[in-house]
Design a protein around this motif. Structure first.
Motif, PDB file in Angstrom:
ATOM      1  N   UNK A  83      27.385  27.031  45.572  1.00 27.98           N
ATOM      2  CA  UNK A  83      28.033  28.243  45.067  1.00 27.98           C
ATOM      3  C   UNK A  83      29.552  28.040  45.031  1.00 27.98           C
ATOM      4  N   UNK A  84      30.139  28.265  43.859  1.00 27.82           N
ATOM      5  CA  UNK A  84      31.595  28.247  43.721  1.00 27.82           C
ATOM      6  C   UNK A  84      32.118  29.618  44.157  1.00 27.82           C
ATOM      7  N   UNK A  85      33.159  29.652  44.983  1.00 24.47           N
ATOM      8  CA  UNK A  85      33.659  30.917  45.539  1.00 24.47           C
ATOM      9  C   UNK A  85      34.573  31.683  44.582  1.00 24.47           C
ATOM     10  N   UNK A  86      34.007  32.158  43.484  1.00 27.04           N
ATOM     11  CA  UNK A  86      34.782  32.876  42.479  1.00 27.04           C
ATOM     12  C   UNK A  86      35.327  34.201  43.013  1.00 27.04           C
ATOM     13  N   UNK A  87      34.533  34.882  43.836  1.00 24.22           N
ATOM     14  CA  UNK A  87      34.999  36.165  44.374  1.00 24.22           C
ATOM     15  C   UNK A  87      36.268  35.982  45.192  1.00 24.22           C
ATOM     16  N   UNK A  88      36.261  35.016  46.071  1.00 23.88           N
ATOM     17  CA  UNK A  88      37.436  34.775  46.918  1.00 23.88           C
ATOM     18  C   UNK A  88      38.638  34.354  46.072  1.00 23.88           C
ATOM     19  N   UNK A  89      38.418  33.483  45.097  1.00 30.33           N
ATOM     20  CA  UNK A  89      39.514  33.009  44.242  1.00 30.33           C
ATOM     21  C   UNK A  89      40.145  34.157  43.464  1.00 30.33           C
ATOM     22  N   UNK A  90      39.335  35.061  42.949  1.00 33.03           N
ATOM     23  CA  UNK A  90      39.883  36.179  42.180  1.00 33.03           C
ATOM     24  C   UNK A  90      40.447  37.267  43.098  1.00 33.03           C
ATOM     25  N   UNK A  91      39.851  37.463  44.253  1.00 27.25           N
ATOM     26  CA  UNK A  91      40.373  38.448  45.214  1.00 27.25           C
ATOM     27  C   UNK A  91      41.780  38.071  45.655  1.00 27.25           C
ATOM     28  N   UNK A  92      41.998  36.781  45.919  1.00 25.07           N
ATOM     29  CA  UNK A  92      43.314  36.308  46.375  1.00 25.07           C
ATOM     30  C   UNK A  92      44.416  36.582  45.354  1.00 25.07           C
ATOM     31  N   UNK A  93      44.071  36.776  44.096  1.00 22.00           N
ATOM     32  CA  UNK A  93      45.077  37.009  43.060  1.00 22.00           C
ATOM     33  C   UNK A  93      45.718  38.389  43.185  1.00 22.00           C
ATOM     34  N   UNK A  94      45.006  39.330  43.812  1.00 20.03           N
ATOM     35  CA  UNK A  94      45.542  40.656  44.077  1.00 20.03           C
ATOM     36  C   UNK A  94      46.094  41.371  42.855  1.00 20.03           C
ATOM     37  N   UNK A  95      47.116  42.187  43.072  1.00 21.90           N
ATOM     38  CA  UNK A  95      47.709  42.994  42.017  1.00 21.90           C
ATOM     39  C   UNK A  95      48.257  42.123  40.890  1.00 21.90           C
ATOM     40  N   UNK A  96      48.857  41.000  41.247  1.00 27.43           N
ATOM     41  CA  UNK A  96      49.385  40.084  40.226  1.00 27.43           C
ATOM     42  C   UNK A  96      48.263  39.666  39.276  1.00 27.43           C
ATOM     43  N   UNK A  97      47.098  39.368  39.827  1.00 31.53           N
ATOM     44  CA  UNK A  97      45.966  38.973  39.001  1.00 31.53           C
ATOM     45  C   UNK A  97      45.479  40.090  38.107  1.00 31.53           C
ATOM     46  N   UNK A  98      45.459  41.299  38.645  1.00 30.01           N
ATOM     47  CA  UNK A  98      45.025  42.454  37.851  1.00 30.01           C
ATOM     48  C   UNK A  98      45.952  42.627  36.652  1.00 30.01           C
ATOM     49  N   UNK A  99      47.230  42.410  36.866  1.00 25.20           N
ATOM     50  CA  UNK A  99      48.216  42.640  35.809  1.00 25.20           C
ATOM     51  C   UNK A  99      48.343  41.486  34.821  1.00 25.20           C
ATOM     52  N   UNK A 100      48.005  40.272  35.238  1.00 27.44           N
ATOM     53  CA  UNK A 100      48.301  39.111  34.382  1.00 27.44           C
ATOM     54  C   UNK A 100      47.095  38.280  33.958  1.00 27.44           C
ATOM     55  N   UNK A 101      45.907  38.562  34.475  1.00 26.38           N
ATOM     56  CA  UNK A 101      44.808  37.637  34.245  1.00 26.38           C
ATOM     57  C   UNK A 101      43.603  38.250  33.537  1.00 26.38           C
ATOM     58  N   UNK A 102      43.807  39.383  32.884  1.00 28.06           N
ATOM     59  CA  UNK A 102      42.706  40.008  32.166  1.00 28.06           C
ATOM     60  C   UNK A 102      43.043  40.146  30.686  1.00 28.06           C
TER      61      UNK A 102
END
Length: 190
Positions: A124-143
């Motif tokens: 299993x690749x830990x996609x949940x952890x990788x995306x969770x670590x992105x936090x608010x920055x990820x929400x704003x820049x990675x969708x």
């Protein structure tokens, strides 16, 4: 080409110097039910009718199930999908949704997914952890504009989540092939 699959393929081309052929039966927006109904038969056809034996198999499915969450259906479908995969497949857990209501469903789905992966011997690749670590920055820049699917930057995070698991699987397959070849050479020499 910029999805996580395309990014992994590009990296494999660069690191091995070999050509890489990508065959993808994926459909954007698919649920596990649609994957069982439509994509799994195509995957079977790829392996049996075309005689392809993929060196790398990645699977990321289930995020679209969260909208109309049915844990019984999800568990049944994920087990059906995983039963068809080769042992060297790498499956991702579901990404982080960042909203508590959805995260409760994702946590339940990921428990089921990991249990099914263990039963089928899949990594299993830990996609949940990788995306969770992105936090608010990820929400704003990675969708993407739909605020659900990843954009190129988001898919780079997904590819990174797959890399360690894929590297471990590829090393293991290489050692097994080398060991098998050594055994054949030793038997022929005797």
């Amino acid at each position: 080409d910029r999805s996580y699959v395309g990014q992994i393929a590009d990296e494999l081309r660069r690191s091995t110097g070999r050509s890489v052929r990508v065959v993808s039966p994926r459909v954007s927006g698919a649920t596990t039910s649609l994957a069982v109904r439509d994509q799994l038969p195509r995957f079977r056809d790829i392996r049996t009718l075309r005689g392809l034996r993929p060196d790398v198999v990645t699977v990321s499915i289930g995020a679209n199930d969260i909208a109309e969450w049915d844990p019984v259906r999800f568990d049944r479908n994920i087990r059906s999908i995983f039963a068809e995969l080769p042992l060297h497949a790498v499956v991702a857990d579901l990404p982080c949704f960042h909203f508590p209501k959805n995260e409760r469903k994702v946590a339940e789905a990921n428990r089921m997914l990991r249990a099914a992966a263990r039963e089928h011997g899949l990594v299993v690749a830990p996609l949940h952890e990788a995306t969770r670590r992105q936090g608010l920055r990820g929400i704003l820049t990675q969708f993407a504009r739909d605020m659900f699917h990843p954009n190129d930057h988001g898919y780079a995070v997904w590819a990174e989540a797959f890399r360690p698991a894929l590297a471990a699987v590829l090393r293991s397959r290489h050692r097994a092939a080398t060991s098998s070849l050594s055994g054949i050479i030793e038997r022929q020499a005797a």
